[in-house]
Design an enzyme around this catalytic site. Structure first.
Site, PDB file in Angstrom:
ATOM      1  N   ASP A  98       0.888  -1.198   0.110  1.00  0.00           N
ATOM      2  CA  ASP A  98       0.024   0.024  -0.184  1.00  0.00           C
ATOM      3  C   ASP A  98       1.124   1.257   0.060  1.00  0.00           C
ATOM      4  O   ASP A  98       1.870   1.315   0.674  1.00  0.00           O
ATOM      5  CB  ASP A  98      -0.805   0.157   1.288  1.00  0.00           C
ATOM      6  CG  ASP A  98      -2.393   0.698   1.128  1.00  0.00           C
ATOM      7  OD1 ASP A  98      -2.316   1.534   0.166  1.00  0.00           O
ATOM      8  OD2 ASP A  98      -3.185  -0.039   1.458  1.00  0.00           O
ATOM      9  N   ASP A 194      -2.826   4.907  -2.525  1.00  0.00           N
ATOM     10  CA  ASP A 194      -3.848   5.428  -1.666  1.00  0.00           C
ATOM     11  C   ASP A 194      -4.310   6.898  -2.124  1.00  0.00           C
ATOM     12  O   ASP A 194      -3.478   7.690  -2.408  1.00  0.00           O
ATOM     13  CB  ASP A 194      -3.299   5.629  -0.277  1.00  0.00           C
ATOM     14  CG  ASP A 194      -4.351   6.048   1.027  1.00  0.00           C
ATOM     15  OD1 ASP A 194      -5.162   5.205   1.169  1.00  0.00           O
ATOM     16  OD2 ASP A 194      -4.064   7.264   1.463  1.00  0.00           O
ATOM     17  N   GLU A 236      -6.618   4.490  -5.980  1.00  0.00           N
ATOM     18  CA  GLU A 236      -7.683   4.529  -5.119  1.00  0.00           C
ATOM     19  C   GLU A 236      -8.166   5.944  -5.700  1.00  0.00           C
ATOM     20  O   GLU A 236      -7.636   6.902  -5.541  1.00  0.00           O
ATOM     21  CB  GLU A 236      -7.523   4.663  -3.798  1.00  0.00           C
ATOM     22  CG  GLU A 236      -8.798   4.797  -2.878  1.00  0.00           C
ATOM     23  CD  GLU A 236      -8.796   5.261  -1.395  1.00  0.00           C
ATOM     24  OE1 GLU A 236      -9.681   4.950  -0.900  1.00  0.00           O
ATOM     25  OE2 GLU A 236      -7.617   5.837  -1.119  1.00  0.00           O
ATOM     26  N   HIS A 310     -11.154  -1.972   3.391  1.00  0.00           N
ATOM     27  CA  HIS A 310     -10.936  -1.824   4.846  1.00  0.00           C
ATOM     28  C   HIS A 310     -11.811  -0.636   5.191  1.00  0.00           C
ATOM     29  O   HIS A 310     -11.722  -0.298   6.509  1.00  0.00           O
ATOM     30  CB  HIS A 310      -9.581  -1.877   5.297  1.00  0.00           C
ATOM     31  CG  HIS A 310      -8.977  -0.636   4.514  1.00  0.00           C
ATOM     32  ND1 HIS A 310      -8.751  -0.416   2.970  1.00  0.00           N
ATOM     33  CD2 HIS A 310      -8.372   0.666   4.996  1.00  0.00           C
ATOM     34  CE1 HIS A 310      -8.176   0.535   2.825  1.00  0.00           C
ATOM     35  NE2 HIS A 310      -7.986   1.137   3.948  1.00  0.00           N
ATOM     36  N   ASP A 311     -12.371   0.251   4.319  1.00  0.00           N
ATOM     37  CA  ASP A 311     -13.068   1.362   4.545  1.00  0.00           C
ATOM     38  C   ASP A 311     -14.577   1.135   4.541  1.00  0.00           C
ATOM     39  O   ASP A 311     -15.086   2.161   4.718  1.00  0.00           O
ATOM     40  CB  ASP A 311     -12.554   2.547   3.764  1.00  0.00           C
ATOM     41  CG  ASP A 311     -11.288   2.955   3.718  1.00  0.00           C
ATOM     42  OD1 ASP A 311     -10.574   2.940   4.982  1.00  0.00           O
ATOM     43  OD2 ASP A 311     -10.571   3.391   2.757  1.00  0.00           O
TER      44      ASP A 311
HETATM   45  C1  GLC Z   1      -7.791   5.930   2.029  1.00  0.00           C
HETATM   46  C2  GLC Z   1      -7.682   5.033   2.828  1.00  0.00           C
HETATM   47  C3  GLC Z   1      -8.139   5.192   4.185  1.00  0.00           C
HETATM   48  C4  GLC Z   1      -7.487   6.243   4.768  1.00  0.00           C
HETATM   49  C5  GLC Z   1      -7.347   7.242   3.803  1.00  0.00           C
HETATM   50  C6  GLC Z   1      -6.458   8.423   4.227  1.00  0.00           C
HETATM   51  O1  GLC Z   1      -8.964   6.277   1.609  1.00  0.00           O
HETATM   52  O2  GLC Z   1      -8.172   3.533   2.255  1.00  0.00           O
HETATM   53  O3  GLC Z   1      -8.089   3.807   5.191  1.00  0.00           O
HETATM   54  O4  GLC Z   1      -8.042   6.533   6.019  1.00  0.00           O
HETATM   55  O5  GLC Z   1      -7.058   6.890   2.461  1.00  0.00           O
HETATM   56  O6  GLC Z   1      -4.914   7.868   4.005  1.00  0.00           O
END
Ligand code: GLC
Ligand code: CA
Length: 534
Positions: A98, A194, A236, A310-311
């Site tokens: 990640d 991310d 993402e 995980h979110d």
């Molecule tokens: C992404 C991650 C999340 C995190 C955010 C800030 O959305 O998936 O878990 O809180 O970025 O890094």
């Protein structure tokens, strides 16, 4: 042309904190993952994406990194990491790291130096302004925090402990690329990037997502780092539309392999509001959105396919039925998604049908996002009941409770005190799933295997087949001489659908009921049939 390994792969996401503890401190770790590799091999996945395992103060559970080239002591050592890469490789499984490069932790040495003085060589690694503007953090509240030592505000689009990096600074970019090359040289299989659509931000113009220089940075990153390796990269991108996704993943673009788009994930929130503002899902809308992505990226990009991460809350509790139809609805959701074109992602516990874990008070919540939302909305006049209802439906802890391995006291996750309660269940566990040849686990195993055997799942053209009932969703995939039809009933009510060709002329690849296929569909019934002309 489908030529890349990751176009044929299925990827499994591990949240290391909650996967398997090996030293009984209540926190999952790298030796724990190594211990479970044979299980993952049995499932059949090709790569593991690990949520961050770097040193971190854990304000945001590892998404606030204080050392990009280390391993957090609670997860193990760099030797453990290298052993994991090697043990996984022996089983033909790749490890995906990640990559959190929109921001660091405020405890990263760069930021500690940056905030000492405006003269520091690291000062411009971050984004500073004399005055804040109205930008809001994704976790709520102003996105600016004042540092008296330098008399300026720094930008943080998440928690204030997550200062945003300044991508306009070539020195900063160089340091990030060097770090990425360090990991690539270790033989990893790629990166999940991310909130990558934020790196081109222009804060003065209130532009955060999809800023003007975003794609220049990604092309440079590709050139300087992973473009030289045969790896997968997935960004993402909460702000992606199909047109935008083509910019990242179009074949001639030399940027990323694919992105995670979130249009389908946002369908159960009220338009224009936040994820906490709930609305019921309309299955037709879901079908339209996913079909649009299928059609519009065909030949022009590449889709990622996912329900969970995980979110996000657990998909069976969200759009399936965690009451009477846990396994059946879980199978329906898996069948519906896994015959589409793209790279499927399975989030730990999805394959055994793990469900949400409701809490009765805010004290039971760990996640920073839920806490920040609760505090700010309480001030704004919401009731505690309303806020807990939102957290129970959408809170990120739902996905983060430890993996359920067996029926022992802490479900085989740990013998110590787990960092987040184990949602003990007499029914849900890997042990039960493996013992029952009809379990959801074997549906996932079969879907992964079918993807490896049948090129039509990877390459076939996608087309929607219209239906009369809004909860009955049907599509087909087409290759010359072949047709694959997928039929699902997205509801606990019966449905109807009649195939124009009788079942006899086709092969049923998978079906979540052990009965003949009929016009009437049982609750959550789902199947796929392959027709071949000879
Ligand atoms: C992404 C991650 C999340 C995190 C955010 C800030 O959305 O998936 O878990 O809180 O970025 O890094
Ligand atoms: Ca541990």
């Amino acid at each position: 042309m489908i030529t890349k390994w990751w176009q044929k792969a299925v990827i499994y996401q591990i949240y290391p904190r909650s996967f398997q503890d090996s030293n009984q401190d209540g926190i999952g770790d790298l030796p724990g993952i190594i211990f479970r590799l044979d299980y993952l091999k049995k499932l059949g996945v090709d790569a593991l994406w690990l949520s961050p395992v770097y040193p971190s103060p854990n304000r945001d559970n590892g998404y606030d990194i204080s050392d990009y080239q280390g391993i957090a002591a609670e997860y193990g050592t760099m030797e453990d990491m290298e052993r994991l890469i090697e043990e996984a490789r022996k089983r033909e499984i790749k490890i995906i790291m990640d990559l959190v490069v929109n921001h660091t932790s405020d405890q990263h040495p760069w930021f500690k130096e940056a905030k000492k003085s405006s003269e520091s060589p690291y000062h411009d690694f971050y984004i500073w302004r004399e005055e804040p503007n109205e930008l809001i953090s994704n976790f709520g509240g102003s996105a600016w925090t004042f540092v008296p030592e330098v008399g300026k505000y720094y930008l943080h689009l998440h928690a204030k402990e997550q200062p945003d990096l300044n991508w306009e600074n070539p020195q900063m970019r160089k340091a990030i690329y060097a770090m990425m090359n360090y990991w690539l040289a270790k033989g990893i299989g790629g990166f999940r990037l991310d909130v990558i659509d934020l790196i081109g931000k222009e804060p003065d113009r209130l532009i955060t997502k999809n800023g003007p220089k975003l794609h220049d940075y990604l092309q440079e990153m590709h050139r300087e780092t992973f473009g030289n390796y045969n790896v997968v990269t997935v960004g993402e991108t909460w702000g992606a539309t199909p047109e935008i996704a083509q910019l990242y993943s179009g074949e001639c673009r030399e940027e990323l392999s694919m992105v995670f788009q979130f249009e389908h994930i946002s369908l159960d929130k009220q338009t224009g509001k936040r994820k906490w503002d709930l609305k019921e899902l309309n299955p037709q809308e879901l079908h339209q959105v996913l079909s649009k992505w299928q059609v519009e990226l065909q030949g022009k990009g590449w889709n990622s396919l996912f329900w969970n991460n995980h979110d996000l809350p657990r998909i069976i509790s969200r759009w399936g039925n965690d009451d009477h139809y846990r396994e059946l609805s879980g199978k329906m959701l898996a069948i519906y998604l896994h015959f589409m074109q793209g790279t499927p992602y399975i989030y730990q516990g999805e394959e055994i049908g793990m469900i949400n874990y409701p809490v009765a008070s805010i004290e039971e919540v760990d996640d920073i996002e839920s806490h920040q939302m609760y505090a700010s909305r309480l001030k704004a006049g919401y009731t505690k009941e309303e806020l807990l209802a939102s957290i129970n439906a959408k809170g990120r802890d739902n996905a983060r409770h430890p993996m359920l391995w067996d029926d022992s006291k802490q479900a085989g996750f740990t013998k110590g005190t787990p960092w987040l309660p184990v949602a003990i269940s007499s029914e849900i566990s890997v042990k039960n799933a493996l013992a029952d040849p009809n379990s959801l686990f074997y549906t996932y195993q079969r879907l992964i295997q079918l993807r490896k055997e049948l090129p039509i799942i990877i390459e076939g053209n996608y087309r929607v087949i219209p239906t009369e009932e809004s909860h009955v969703l049907v599509y087909e995939r087409l290759l010359p001489g072949q047709r694959l039809v997928v039929v699902v009933n997205f509801s606990n009510q019966v449905g109807h659908f009649s195939l124009e060709h009788p079942e006899k002329s086709g092969v049923v690849l998978i079906h979540n009921y052990q009965q003949e296929i009929k016009e009437q569909l049982a609750p959550y019934e789902a199947y796929a049939i392959l027709y071949t002309k000879n």
